[in-house]
Design a protein around this motif. Sequence first.
Motif, PDB file in Angstrom:
ATOM      1  N   LYS A   1       3.414   9.758  -9.997  1.00  8.71           N
ATOM      2  CA  LYS A   1       2.703   9.955 -11.262  1.00  8.71           C
ATOM      3  C   LYS A   1       1.999  11.305 -11.285  1.00  8.71           C
ATOM      4  N   GLU A   2       1.398  11.679 -10.165  1.00 13.35           N
ATOM      5  CA  GLU A   2       0.718  12.971 -10.083  1.00 13.35           C
ATOM      6  C   GLU A   2       1.715  14.112 -10.256  1.00 13.35           C
ATOM      7  N   ARG A   3       2.830  14.009  -9.582  1.00  9.17           N
ATOM      8  CA  ARG A   3       3.883  15.029  -9.685  1.00  9.17           C
ATOM      9  C   ARG A   3       4.439  15.086 -11.108  1.00  9.17           C
ATOM     10  N   MET A   4       4.595  13.935 -11.735  1.00 12.61           N
ATOM     11  CA  MET A   4       5.109  13.877 -13.104  1.00 12.61           C
ATOM     12  C   MET A   4       4.134  14.559 -14.064  1.00 12.61           C
ATOM     13  N   GLY A   5       2.842  14.346 -13.851  1.00 15.85           N
ATOM     14  CA  GLY A   5       1.838  15.006 -14.689  1.00 15.85           C
ATOM     15  C   GLY A   5       1.908  16.514 -14.555  1.00 15.85           C
ATOM     16  N   LEU A   6       2.047  17.005 -13.329  1.00 15.13           N
ATOM     17  CA  LEU A   6       2.172  18.444 -13.107  1.00 15.13           C
ATOM     18  C   LEU A   6       3.428  18.999 -13.762  1.00 15.13           C
ATOM     19  N   LEU A   7       4.524  18.266 -13.655  1.00 13.44           N
ATOM     20  CA  LEU A   7       5.776  18.712 -14.267  1.00 13.44           C
ATOM     21  C   LEU A   7       5.669  18.737 -15.790  1.00 13.44           C
ATOM     22  N   GLN A   8       4.985  17.743 -16.367  1.00 15.57           N
ATOM     23  CA  GLN A   8       4.823  17.719 -17.820  1.00 15.57           C
ATOM     24  C   GLN A   8       3.962  18.885 -18.290  1.00 15.57           C
TER      25      GLN A   8
ATOM     26  N   GLN B   1       0.819  -1.206   0.000  1.00 16.28           N
ATOM     27  CA  GLN B   1       0.000   0.000   0.000  1.00 16.28           C
ATOM     28  C   GLN B   1       0.861   1.267   0.000  1.00 16.28           C
ATOM     29  N   ARG B   2       1.932   1.248   0.774  1.00 15.38           N
ATOM     30  CA  ARG B   2       2.833   2.387   0.831  1.00 15.38           C
ATOM     31  C   ARG B   2       3.476   2.636  -0.528  1.00 15.38           C
ATOM     32  N   ILE B   3       3.923   1.552  -1.154  1.00 12.62           N
ATOM     33  CA  ILE B   3       4.556   1.672  -2.470  1.00 12.62           C
ATOM     34  C   ILE B   3       3.550   2.197  -3.500  1.00 12.62           C
ATOM     35  N   GLN B   4       2.313   1.725  -3.448  1.00 15.46           N
ATOM     36  CA  GLN B   4       1.297   2.197  -4.386  1.00 15.46           C
ATOM     37  C   GLN B   4       0.999   3.688  -4.175  1.00 15.46           C
ATOM     38  N   ARG B   5       0.940   4.135  -2.910  1.00 10.35           N
ATOM     39  CA  ARG B   5       0.735   5.566  -2.633  1.00 10.35           C
ATOM     40  C   ARG B   5       1.899   6.388  -3.178  1.00 10.35           C
ATOM     41  N   ASP B   6       3.107   5.893  -2.971  1.00  8.80           N
ATOM     42  CA  ASP B   6       4.284   6.598  -3.477  1.00  8.80           C
ATOM     43  C   ASP B   6       4.252   6.696  -4.997  1.00  8.80           C
ATOM     44  N   MET B   7       3.894   5.602  -5.650  1.00  5.71           N
ATOM     45  CA  MET B   7       3.830   5.604  -7.117  1.00  5.71           C
ATOM     46  C   MET B   7       2.758   6.567  -7.609  1.00  5.71           C
ATOM     47  N   TYR B   8       1.614   6.609  -6.929  1.00 10.11           N
ATOM     48  CA  TYR B   8       0.546   7.525  -7.309  1.00 10.11           C
ATOM     49  C   TYR B   8       1.030   8.969  -7.167  1.00 10.11           C
ATOM     50  N   SER B   9       1.712   9.266  -6.079  1.00  7.99           N
ATOM     51  CA  SER B   9       2.232  10.617  -5.856  1.00  7.99           C
ATOM     52  C   SER B   9       3.252  10.990  -6.927  1.00  7.99           C
TER      53      SER B   9
END
Length: 89
Positions: A32-39, A22-30
């Motif tokens: 991906k979200e940050r990557m979208g904002l950066l893009q 669950q921790r790893i999935q939350r980290d991956m989601y964060s």
Amino acid sequence: MPRPKSDASSQLDLYKMVTEKQRIQRDMYSIKERMGLLQQRLYILNQQIEATEKTIHKLRQPHSNTAQNIVRSNIFVESNNYQTFEVEY
């Protein structure tokens, strides 16, 4: 000497693995979200860079045309073939 495997130890191992998953999935989601904002920001910056470069290019063009017009107007000023006339009101 390790303890023998029991139901409780297996449950504890399962809990640890699920919690880590669950921790790893939350980290991956964060991430991906940050990557979208950066893009998105990168896309905006690229558009602004292109617009600024076009503006610079346009500003340089009239400057060179103005310089050419000045040179051309000097050519006409230097010619002495003037015909003058008077207008009375």
